[in-house]
Design a protein around this motif. Structure first.
Motif, PDB file in Angstrom:
ATOM      1  N   UNK A   3       0.834  -1.209   0.000  1.00  0.00           N
ATOM      2  CA  UNK A   3       0.000   0.000   0.000  1.00  0.00           C
ATOM      3  C   UNK A   3       0.865   1.255   0.000  1.00  0.00           C
ATOM      4  N   UNK A   4       1.978   1.231   0.742  1.00  0.00           N
ATOM      5  CA  UNK A   4       2.867   2.391   0.769  1.00  0.00           C
ATOM      6  C   UNK A   4       3.563   2.602  -0.576  1.00  0.00           C
ATOM      7  N   UNK A   5       3.972   1.508  -1.195  1.00  0.00           N
ATOM      8  CA  UNK A   5       4.604   1.611  -2.515  1.00  0.00           C
ATOM      9  C   UNK A   5       3.601   2.126  -3.538  1.00  0.00           C
ATOM     10  N   UNK A   6       2.365   1.646  -3.454  1.00  0.00           N
ATOM     11  CA  UNK A   6       1.330   2.103  -4.381  1.00  0.00           C
ATOM     12  C   UNK A   6       1.000   3.575  -4.160  1.00  0.00           C
ATOM     13  N   UNK A  10       1.524   6.570  -6.840  1.00  0.00           N
ATOM     14  CA  UNK A  10       0.424   7.459  -7.191  1.00  0.00           C
ATOM     15  C   UNK A  10       0.836   8.922  -7.075  1.00  0.00           C
ATOM     16  N   UNK A  11       1.528   9.268  -5.996  1.00  0.00           N
ATOM     17  CA  UNK A  11       1.972  10.651  -5.812  1.00  0.00           C
ATOM     18  C   UNK A  11       2.996  11.031  -6.876  1.00  0.00           C
ATOM     19  N   UNK A  15       2.738  13.977  -9.877  1.00  0.00           N
ATOM     20  CA  UNK A  15       3.789  14.961 -10.141  1.00  0.00           C
ATOM     21  C   UNK A  15       4.309  14.866 -11.571  1.00  0.00           C
ATOM     22  N   UNK A  16       4.432  13.664 -12.094  1.00  0.00           N
ATOM     23  CA  UNK A  16       4.945  13.479 -13.451  1.00  0.00           C
ATOM     24  C   UNK A  16       3.973  13.998 -14.512  1.00  0.00           C
ATOM     25  N   UNK A  17       2.687  13.958 -14.238  1.00  0.00           N
ATOM     26  CA  UNK A  17       1.719  14.505 -15.199  1.00  0.00           C
ATOM     27  C   UNK A  17       1.919  16.006 -15.334  1.00  0.00           C
ATOM     28  N   UNK A  29       1.591   6.879 -20.554  1.00  0.00           N
ATOM     29  CA  UNK A  29       2.310   5.923 -19.712  1.00  0.00           C
ATOM     30  C   UNK A  29       2.205   6.282 -18.239  1.00  0.00           C
ATOM     31  N   UNK A  30       2.230   7.569 -17.934  1.00  0.00           N
ATOM     32  CA  UNK A  30       2.070   7.995 -16.541  1.00  0.00           C
ATOM     33  C   UNK A  30       0.657   7.680 -16.052  1.00  0.00           C
ATOM     34  N   UNK A  31      -0.332   7.824 -16.914  1.00  0.00           N
ATOM     35  CA  UNK A  31      -1.699   7.462 -16.535  1.00  0.00           C
ATOM     36  C   UNK A  31      -1.828   5.968 -16.276  1.00  0.00           C
TER      37      UNK A  31
END
Length: 96
Positions: A3-6, A10-11, A15-17, A29-31
């Motif tokens: 859950x922490x890795x996910x 997600x965060x 940021x990458x978007x 790809x980021x989506x």
């Protein structure tokens, strides 16, 4: 742990978007990374051992993830064929 890795993925994907400024395929790809991280979080929170509710939710979520990927690639091909480029800079320009 998953859950922490996910949540971290997600965060980072959010940021990458905002950082991506050049190619439409990179945003797609980021989506997909965002979809995968949300799927991982839902598996950790709902759990797959809860009977049909957890597994049916996972199946429906994956179906919508595949639909999003196919729709995005269709938009990418359409955009590339119409304008000859896949850059985000010319996406919102009004050219007649």
């Amino acid at each position: 742990m998953i859950a922490y890795v996910s949540l971290f993925l997600f965060v980072i994907s959010i940021l990458m978007i905002f950082i991506q400024k050049f190619h439409f395929l990179s945003v797609l790809l980021v989506l997909e990374i965002m979809t995968l991280s949300l799927f991982g979080m839902s598996l950790c929170l709902l759990g797959m051992g809860m009977g049909m509710t957890g597994s049916s939710f996972a199946l429906v979520y994956l179906v919508f993830g595949v639909y999003e990927a196919a729709n995005g690639l269709g938009l990418l091909v359409s955009r590339t064929r119409s304008s000859g480029m896949d850059q985000l800079s010319g996406l919102f320009s009004l050219s007649f």
